[in-house]
Scaffold this active site. Structure first.
Site, PDB file in Angstrom:
ATOM      1  N   GLU A   1       0.837  -1.191   0.000  1.00 27.01           N
ATOM      2  CA  GLU A   1       0.000   0.000   0.000  1.00 27.01           C
ATOM      3  C   GLU A   1       0.875   1.245   0.000  1.00 27.01           C
ATOM      4  O   GLU A   1       1.973   1.242   0.549  1.00 27.01           O
ATOM      5  CB  GLU A   1      -0.914   0.022   1.235  1.00 27.01           C
ATOM      6  CG  GLU A   1      -1.981  -1.058   1.212  1.00 27.01           C
ATOM      7  CD  GLU A   1      -2.949  -0.975   2.376  1.00 27.01           C
ATOM      8  OE1 GLU A   1      -4.136  -1.276   2.170  1.00 27.01           O
ATOM      9  OE2 GLU A   1      -2.519  -0.620   3.494  1.00 27.01           O
TER      10      GLU A   1
ATOM     11  N   CYS B   1       3.453   9.137  -0.307  1.00 27.32           N
ATOM     12  CA  CYS B   1       4.041   8.357   0.780  1.00 27.32           C
ATOM     13  C   CYS B   1       4.311   6.958   0.238  1.00 27.32           C
ATOM     14  O   CYS B   1       3.384   6.196  -0.009  1.00 27.32           O
ATOM     15  CB  CYS B   1       3.083   8.316   1.963  1.00 27.32           C
ATOM     16  SG  CYS B   1       3.673   7.364   3.375  1.00 27.32           S
TER      17      CYS B   1
ATOM     18  N   CYS C   1       7.047  -5.259   7.138  1.00 30.21           N
ATOM     19  CA  CYS C   1       8.104  -4.582   7.888  1.00 30.21           C
ATOM     20  C   CYS C   1       8.633  -5.524   8.953  1.00 30.21           C
ATOM     21  O   CYS C   1       7.847  -6.198   9.628  1.00 30.21           O
ATOM     22  CB  CYS C   1       7.560  -3.308   8.535  1.00 30.21           C
ATOM     23  SG  CYS C   1       8.828  -2.368   9.439  1.00 30.21           S
TER      24      CYS C   1
ATOM     25  N   CYS D   1       7.001  -2.722  15.475  1.00 33.43           N
ATOM     26  CA  CYS D   1       6.643  -1.705  16.466  1.00 33.43           C
ATOM     27  C   CYS D   1       5.238  -2.005  16.995  1.00 33.43           C
ATOM     28  O   CYS D   1       4.330  -2.348  16.229  1.00 33.43           O
ATOM     29  CB  CYS D   1       6.686  -0.314  15.840  1.00 33.43           C
ATOM     30  SG  CYS D   1       8.337   0.183  15.277  1.00 33.43           S
TER      31      CYS D   1
ATOM     32  N   CYS E   1       2.018  -0.186  15.446  1.00 26.20           N
ATOM     33  CA  CYS E   1       1.938  -0.034  13.991  1.00 26.20           C
ATOM     34  C   CYS E   1       1.340  -1.283  13.336  1.00 26.20           C
ATOM     35  O   CYS E   1       1.760  -2.407  13.638  1.00 26.20           O
ATOM     36  CB  CYS E   1       3.337   0.246  13.437  1.00 26.20           C
ATOM     37  SG  CYS E   1       3.392   0.463  11.643  1.00 26.20           S
TER      38      CYS E   1
ATOM     39  N   CYS F   1      -0.846   7.512   9.485  1.00 25.39           N
ATOM     40  CA  CYS F   1       0.436   7.028   9.994  1.00 25.39           C
ATOM     41  C   CYS F   1       0.259   5.756  10.807  1.00 25.39           C
ATOM     42  O   CYS F   1      -0.539   5.699  11.742  1.00 25.39           O
ATOM     43  CB  CYS F   1       1.062   8.118  10.849  1.00 25.39           C
ATOM     44  SG  CYS F   1       2.665   7.693  11.543  1.00 25.39           S
TER      45      CYS F   1
END
Length: 357
Positions: A104, A117, A124, A128, A131, A344
């Site tokens: 995305e 972005c 990833c 975190c 996230c 975010c």
């Protein structure tokens, strides 16, 4: 060069041209294809400035040349699976790559300019705790061409030039450093996209070797750092990467970066209710950043499957008042795209089964 067998005769596999920097384009066209230099510039202009991805439509090339190159060059941006548009104008794109993996990326509208972005990895590896991206795990790095392709496809869909790039989508850019820097050179080259280095920002979770490599790159790309905690104990819980690159090493790297470049650094700080939004933590943040030229983005937490709660407006106001008292420049970021999970920390790796979710 790889070859494919076809009818008993060897055929060269098409070259995936979005992976090429300008000097590679030049070698390909002049040395391999025997074309004049200006043909390289014509083809690059079609792709990177006019967003034409079909060789047959490049009308200032002769018909014979187009018929020849159509079998030799593969211009392949990611395939659009779905586009969602937020009530605030933010667009989120779900792309499918050549191997079937999906990523995305987001297009943000700021009135008089737009920001892309971009993702740098499929998933990833940093995990975190706040996230969504890390929850889906990590599959692989994107190639430079896949990073560039996101941007070009966005521009084609938007029907206009995009002014800015933030490497702030899925993944940690500095863990894909080679492809990241190559994509920046492609974007920046005046013969290709011609986007100024000051219009590109790398966002990192604190990969110290990546910050040091950016210094050596000697290209004035902006730097943004996701901090989110003011001490190692809390940051270890929120961001496991801190165990490898603790705050002391990270701040030292930022000082080294600022001494070398003179650039102000953006600090991203997500505001999580009663976790990192205490008034005393605001003083700790100001102390940690003392001596650095920074701009702090306070980001109201975007909920991810109910893991944490967003700081209240009152707690954010009290936190920001301390920063103001301590002469730290800051902004409380205006939320964009949260209604389509494009804000975010909300991007996710999706497969065919959950692509509609």
């Amino acid at each position: 060069m790889k070859y494919l067998q076809s009818g008993g005769n060897a055929m060269e596999e098409p070259i995936i041209v979005l992976e090429l920097e300008y000097n590679q384009w030049l070698d390909l066209c002049t040395e391999k294809f025997g074309l004049q230099r200006y043909r390289t510039d014509q083809i690059c202009q079609w792709i990177y400035q006019k967003k034409v991805f079909n060789i047959a439509d490049m009308t200032n090339l002769s018909k014979e040349l187009r018929e020849d190159l159509v079998y030799k060059l593969l211009i392949l941006p990611p395939m659009l699976v779905r586009q969602e548009i937020s009530k605030d104008g933010t667009r989120k794109f779900l792309w499918q790559l050549r191997d079937g993996e999906r990523i995305e990326s987001v297009l943000l509208s700021h009135g008089n300019h737009m920001t892309a972005c971009l993702s740098s990895q499929v998933g990833c590896p940093l995990a975190c705790s706040f996230c969504a991206t890390g929850q889906g795990g990590f599959v692989r790095n994107l190639s430079a061409g896949e990073i560039v392709g996101q941007f070009l496809a966005m521009e084609k869909i938007a029907g206009m030039d995009i002014n800015n790039i933030v490497f702030m989508g899925m993944g940690e850019p500095f863990l894909n450093q080679e492809a990241l820097f190559k994509s920046i050179r492609i974007f920046n080259d005046p013969k290709m996209r011609g986007l100024g280095a000051r219009h590109m920002t790398i966002s990192t979770s604190g990969i110290v070797p990546g910050i040091q490599a950016l210094i050596k790159l000697q290209m004035p790309v902006k730097l943004s750092v996701s901090l989110h905690a003011t001490n190692d104990e809390l940051r270890n819980k929120l961001m496991p990467v801190n165990r490898q690159y603790p705050l002391g090493a990270l701040v030292d790297a930022l000082r080294e970066y600022q001494t070398a470049t003179g650039d102000r650094i953006t600090i991203e700080y997500v505001m999580i209710d009663k976790v990192n939004d205490l008034v005393e933590q605001a003083y700790e943040l100001a102390t940690l950043l003392n001596g650095l030229s920074v701009y702090v983005n306070l980001i109201p937490y975007n909920p991810v499957e109910g893991r944490f709660k967003r700081s209240s407006a009152g707690r954010i106001k009290a936190f920001s008042a301390v920063l103001s008292e301590m002469n730290i420049e800051f902004e409380i970021r205006r939320e964009k795209g949260s209604d389509i999970n494009a804000a975010c920390g909300q991007l996710r790796r999706r497969d065919g089964k959950d692509a509609k979710n």
